[in-house]
Design a protein around this motif. Structure first.
Motif, PDB file in Angstrom:
ATOM      1  N   ALA A 161     -10.875  18.767  29.359  1.00 57.02           N
ATOM      2  CA  ALA A 161     -11.847  18.043  30.472  1.00 57.02           C
ATOM      3  C   ALA A 161     -12.542  19.172  30.905  1.00 57.02           C
ATOM      4  CB  ALA A 161     -10.927  17.378  31.450  1.00 57.02           C
ATOM      5  N   CYS A 162     -14.061  18.979  30.997  1.00 56.33           N
ATOM      6  CA  CYS A 162     -14.921  19.687  31.674  1.00 56.33           C
ATOM      7  C   CYS A 162     -16.134  19.101  32.010  1.00 56.33           C
ATOM      8  CB  CYS A 162     -15.247  20.887  30.608  1.00 56.33           C
ATOM      9  SG  CYS A 162     -16.211  20.270  29.156  1.00 56.33           S
ATOM     10  N   LEU A 163     -16.923  20.004  32.848  1.00 63.89           N
ATOM     11  CA  LEU A 163     -18.334  19.408  33.396  1.00 63.89           C
ATOM     12  C   LEU A 163     -19.173  20.395  33.514  1.00 63.89           C
ATOM     13  CD1 LEU A 163     -18.179  18.315  37.044  1.00 63.89           C
ATOM     14  CD2 LEU A 163     -16.335  19.458  36.077  1.00 63.89           C
ATOM     15  N   LEU A 164     -20.635  19.921  33.699  1.00 64.19           N
ATOM     16  CA  LEU A 164     -21.515  21.197  33.833  1.00 64.19           C
ATOM     17  C   LEU A 164     -21.649  21.406  35.429  1.00 64.19           C
ATOM     18  CD1 LEU A 164     -24.431  20.018  31.671  1.00 64.19           C
ATOM     19  CD2 LEU A 164     -22.816  21.863  31.298  1.00 64.19           C
ATOM     20  N   MET A 165     -21.456  22.672  35.827  1.00 60.18           N
ATOM     21  CA  MET A 165     -21.915  23.019  37.036  1.00 60.18           C
ATOM     22  C   MET A 165     -22.656  24.152  37.466  1.00 60.18           C
ATOM     23  SD  MET A 165     -17.857  22.514  38.520  1.00 60.18           S
ATOM     24  CE  MET A 165     -18.067  22.042  40.330  1.00 60.18           C
TER      25      MET A 165
ATOM     26  N   GLY B 174      -5.390  12.092  36.549  1.00 61.78           N
ATOM     27  CA  GLY B 174      -5.313  12.777  35.325  1.00 61.78           C
ATOM     28  C   GLY B 174      -3.960  13.397  34.988  1.00 61.78           C
ATOM     29  N   ASN B 175      -3.858  13.824  33.451  1.00 66.01           N
ATOM     30  CA  ASN B 175      -2.864  14.820  33.363  1.00 66.01           C
ATOM     31  C   ASN B 175      -3.283  16.079  32.611  1.00 66.01           C
ATOM     32  OD1 ASN B 175      -3.439  13.899  30.674  1.00 66.01           O
ATOM     33  ND2 ASN B 175      -1.288  13.256  30.405  1.00 66.01           N
ATOM     34  N   CYS B 176      -4.612  16.541  32.959  1.00 67.13           N
ATOM     35  CA  CYS B 176      -5.002  17.718  32.598  1.00 67.13           C
ATOM     36  C   CYS B 176      -5.931  18.262  33.678  1.00 67.13           C
ATOM     37  CB  CYS B 176      -5.696  17.565  31.127  1.00 67.13           C
ATOM     38  SG  CYS B 176      -7.065  16.632  31.247  1.00 67.13           S
ATOM     39  N   GLU B 177      -6.225  19.559  33.564  1.00 63.30           N
ATOM     40  CA  GLU B 177      -7.022  20.480  34.349  1.00 63.30           C
ATOM     41  C   GLU B 177      -8.432  20.178  34.006  1.00 63.30           C
ATOM     42  OE1 GLU B 177      -5.328  24.114  34.152  1.00 63.30           O
ATOM     43  OE2 GLU B 177      -4.380  24.061  35.920  1.00 63.30           O
ATOM     44  N   VAL B 178      -9.340  20.315  34.985  1.00 63.40           N
ATOM     45  CA  VAL B 178     -10.827  20.123  34.737  1.00 63.40           C
ATOM     46  C   VAL B 178     -11.661  21.628  34.768  1.00 63.40           C
ATOM     47  CG1 VAL B 178     -12.903  18.975  35.310  1.00 63.40           C
ATOM     48  CG2 VAL B 178     -10.590  17.773  35.428  1.00 63.40           C
ATOM     49  N   TYR B 179     -12.246  21.972  33.735  1.00 65.69           N
ATOM     50  CA  TYR B 179     -12.803  23.067  33.812  1.00 65.69           C
ATOM     51  C   TYR B 179     -14.261  23.100  34.082  1.00 65.69           C
ATOM     52  CZ  TYR B 179      -8.409  24.988  32.180  1.00 65.69           C
ATOM     53  OH  TYR B 179      -7.287  25.186  32.095  1.00 65.69           O
ATOM     54  N   MET B 180     -14.807  24.169  34.681  1.00 67.77           N
ATOM     55  CA  MET B 180     -16.375  24.440  34.699  1.00 67.77           C
ATOM     56  C   MET B 180     -17.053  24.959  33.494  1.00 67.77           C
ATOM     57  SD  MET B 180     -18.433  26.907  37.501  1.00 67.77           S
ATOM     58  CE  MET B 180     -18.563  28.247  35.937  1.00 67.77           C
ATOM     59  N   VAL B 181     -18.527  24.383  33.295  1.00 75.33           N
ATOM     60  CA  VAL B 181     -19.084  24.918  32.231  1.00 75.33           C
ATOM     61  C   VAL B 181     -20.281  25.098  32.880  1.00 75.33           C
ATOM     62  CG1 VAL B 181     -20.241  24.460  30.091  1.00 75.33           C
ATOM     63  CG2 VAL B 181     -18.050  23.490  30.354  1.00 75.33           C
ATOM     64  N   GLU B 182     -21.120  26.336  32.506  1.00 72.50           N
ATOM     65  CA  GLU B 182     -22.244  26.705  33.092  1.00 72.50           C
ATOM     66  C   GLU B 182     -23.550  25.486  32.886  1.00 72.50           C
ATOM     67  OE1 GLU B 182     -25.945  30.090  32.862  1.00 72.50           O
ATOM     68  OE2 GLU B 182     -24.031  30.274  31.747  1.00 72.50           O
TER      69      GLU B 182
ATOM     70  N   ALA C  27     -22.120  19.519  41.049  1.00 69.78           N
ATOM     71  CA  ALA C  27     -21.558  18.712  39.911  1.00 69.78           C
ATOM     72  C   ALA C  27     -22.585  18.110  39.070  1.00 69.78           C
ATOM     73  CB  ALA C  27     -20.329  17.691  40.166  1.00 69.78           C
ATOM     74  N   GLN C  28     -22.679  18.393  37.701  1.00 75.48           N
ATOM     75  CA  GLN C  28     -23.759  17.634  37.013  1.00 75.48           C
ATOM     76  C   GLN C  28     -22.998  16.889  35.863  1.00 75.48           C
ATOM     77  OE1 GLN C  28     -26.100  21.052  35.625  1.00 75.48           O
ATOM     78  NE2 GLN C  28     -27.262  21.232  37.139  1.00 75.48           N
ATOM     79  N   THR C  29     -23.842  16.328  35.356  1.00 73.48           N
ATOM     80  CA  THR C  29     -23.490  15.622  33.899  1.00 73.48           C
ATOM     81  C   THR C  29     -24.247  16.424  32.573  1.00 73.48           C
ATOM     82  OG1 THR C  29     -24.926  13.819  33.856  1.00 73.48           O
ATOM     83  CG2 THR C  29     -22.899  13.556  35.036  1.00 73.48           C
ATOM     84  N   PRO C  30     -23.538  16.286  31.530  1.00 75.10           N
ATOM     85  CA  PRO C  30     -22.476  15.339  31.319  1.00 75.10           C
ATOM     86  C   PRO C  30     -21.277  15.839  31.799  1.00 75.10           C
ATOM     87  CG  PRO C  30     -23.761  15.828  29.078  1.00 75.10           C
ATOM     88  CD  PRO C  30     -24.394  16.640  30.380  1.00 75.10           C
ATOM     89  N   GLN C  31     -20.287  14.866  31.891  1.00 72.82           N
ATOM     90  CA  GLN C  31     -18.686  15.389  32.028  1.00 72.82           C
ATOM     91  C   GLN C  31     -18.235  14.832  31.002  1.00 72.82           C
ATOM     92  OE1 GLN C  31     -17.839  14.010  36.143  1.00 72.82           O
ATOM     93  NE2 GLN C  31     -19.494  15.231  36.990  1.00 72.82           N
ATOM     94  N   ALA C  32     -17.305  15.692  30.257  1.00 70.73           N
ATOM     95  CA  ALA C  32     -16.688  15.471  28.950  1.00 70.73           C
ATOM     96  C   ALA C  32     -15.162  15.698  28.885  1.00 70.73           C
ATOM     97  CB  ALA C  32     -17.300  16.437  27.877  1.00 70.73           C
ATOM     98  N   PHE C  33     -14.764  14.907  27.916  1.00 66.65           N
ATOM     99  CA  PHE C  33     -13.234  14.540  27.900  1.00 66.65           C
ATOM    100  C   PHE C  33     -12.762  14.252  26.715  1.00 66.65           C
ATOM    101  CE2 PHE C  33     -15.116  13.213  31.978  1.00 66.65           C
ATOM    102  CZ  PHE C  33     -14.597  13.997  32.840  1.00 66.65           C
TER     103      PHE C  33
ATOM    104  N   THR D  82     -16.321  24.355  24.941  1.00 67.87           N
ATOM    105  CA  THR D  82     -15.227  24.351  25.726  1.00 67.87           C
ATOM    106  C   THR D  82     -14.312  23.295  25.333  1.00 67.87           C
ATOM    107  OG1 THR D  82     -16.878  25.051  27.615  1.00 67.87           O
ATOM    108  CG2 THR D  82     -14.634  23.823  28.435  1.00 67.87           C
ATOM    109  N   LEU D  83     -14.695  22.020  24.924  1.00 67.90           N
ATOM    110  CA  LEU D  83     -14.011  21.252  24.445  1.00 67.90           C
ATOM    111  C   LEU D  83     -13.076  21.479  23.315  1.00 67.90           C
ATOM    112  CD1 LEU D  83     -15.883  17.953  24.812  1.00 67.90           C
ATOM    113  CD2 LEU D  83     -14.018  18.728  26.192  1.00 67.90           C
TER     114      LEU D  83
END
Length: 215
Positions: free
Chosen positions: A123-127, A190-198, A154-160, A117-118
């Motif tokens: 920006a993304c996080l596990l969900m 922030g100035n970017c959207e955050v995306y979901m990762v399975e 919402a889980q972690t890691p959350q990555a950026f 995803t990165l």
């Protein structure tokens, strides 16, 4: 892609009722919860820096635990947000994974999905989808039932991208904003959207004794 991992381990884990930090609980494989968590990043060749954020009380114990590993340490703050911020100050890589020390069952597949995803997102996080119906309650009265299909855990890691999450944290402190996780900091400041990762239901956070039964 190479990244740094900030492992948040500055809490006390008082809800476990162990009488000591829950991250020192020994699992059946012989590792403590924290050792199991850190091992997932130590084994990933893309992870070039591991930073453990610890309390002053646990610092010496954790440093002894990882004395033969290439792990860095920093002292955390009074809240999770403060602790993450301290960890971010030491990050050297272009990307950063922020992970709860009490999530020892993060899988390589989850890490791989974040890395993919990165490659296109900053920006993304596990969900994972919630399994139960959620009710909003105020003063003991149900006031709303959100549509379950839109609700995720919402889980972690959350990555950026490192520079962007640091900028978002700087803005949060400038505005006096306190958030419950790093993705919310990015959402609000922030100035970017955050995306979901399975993610995975196995990637649970150890909070109570029931969470480690049989582990």
């Amino acid at each position: 892609m190479e990244y740094s991992a900030v492992i948040v381990a500055a809490g006390t884990g008082s809800r476990m009722g162990l009488g000591y930090n829950k991250l020192l609980f020994q699992l059946k494989n012989g590792n403590t919860i924290l050792e199991e968590t850190v091992s997932k990043f130590y084994e990933d060749q893309r992870c070039k820096q591991i930073i453990i954020v610890a309390s002053e009380y646990d610092m010496e114990t954790f440093q002894t635990m990882f004395k033969d590993k290439p792990v860095e340490f920093t002292v955390g703050g009074s809240t999770r947000q403060d602790s993450v911020y301290e960890g971010l100050k030491k990050v050297k890589q272009e990307y950063v994974f922020i992970h709860d020390g009490a999530r020892p069952w993060i899988s390589k597949d989850c890490i791989n999905r974040i890395v993919e995803t990165l490659k296109t997102k900053d920006a993304c996080l596990l969900m994972m989808p919630v399994k139960d119906t959620i009710k909003v309650v105020e003063n003991g009265k149900i006031v709303n039932t959100p549509q379950r299909s839109t609700l995720y855990l919402a889980q972690t890691p959350q990555a950026f991208l490192t520079k962007k999450i640091i900028e978002a944290y700087d803005q949060a402190y400038a505005k006096g904003i306190q958030a419950t996780d790093d993705a919310q900091i990015m959402e609000l400041c922030g100035n970017c959207e955050v995306y979901m990762v399975e993610g995975s239901y196995e990637n649970m956070k150890v909070t109570t004794k029931e969470d480690i039964e049989g582990k």
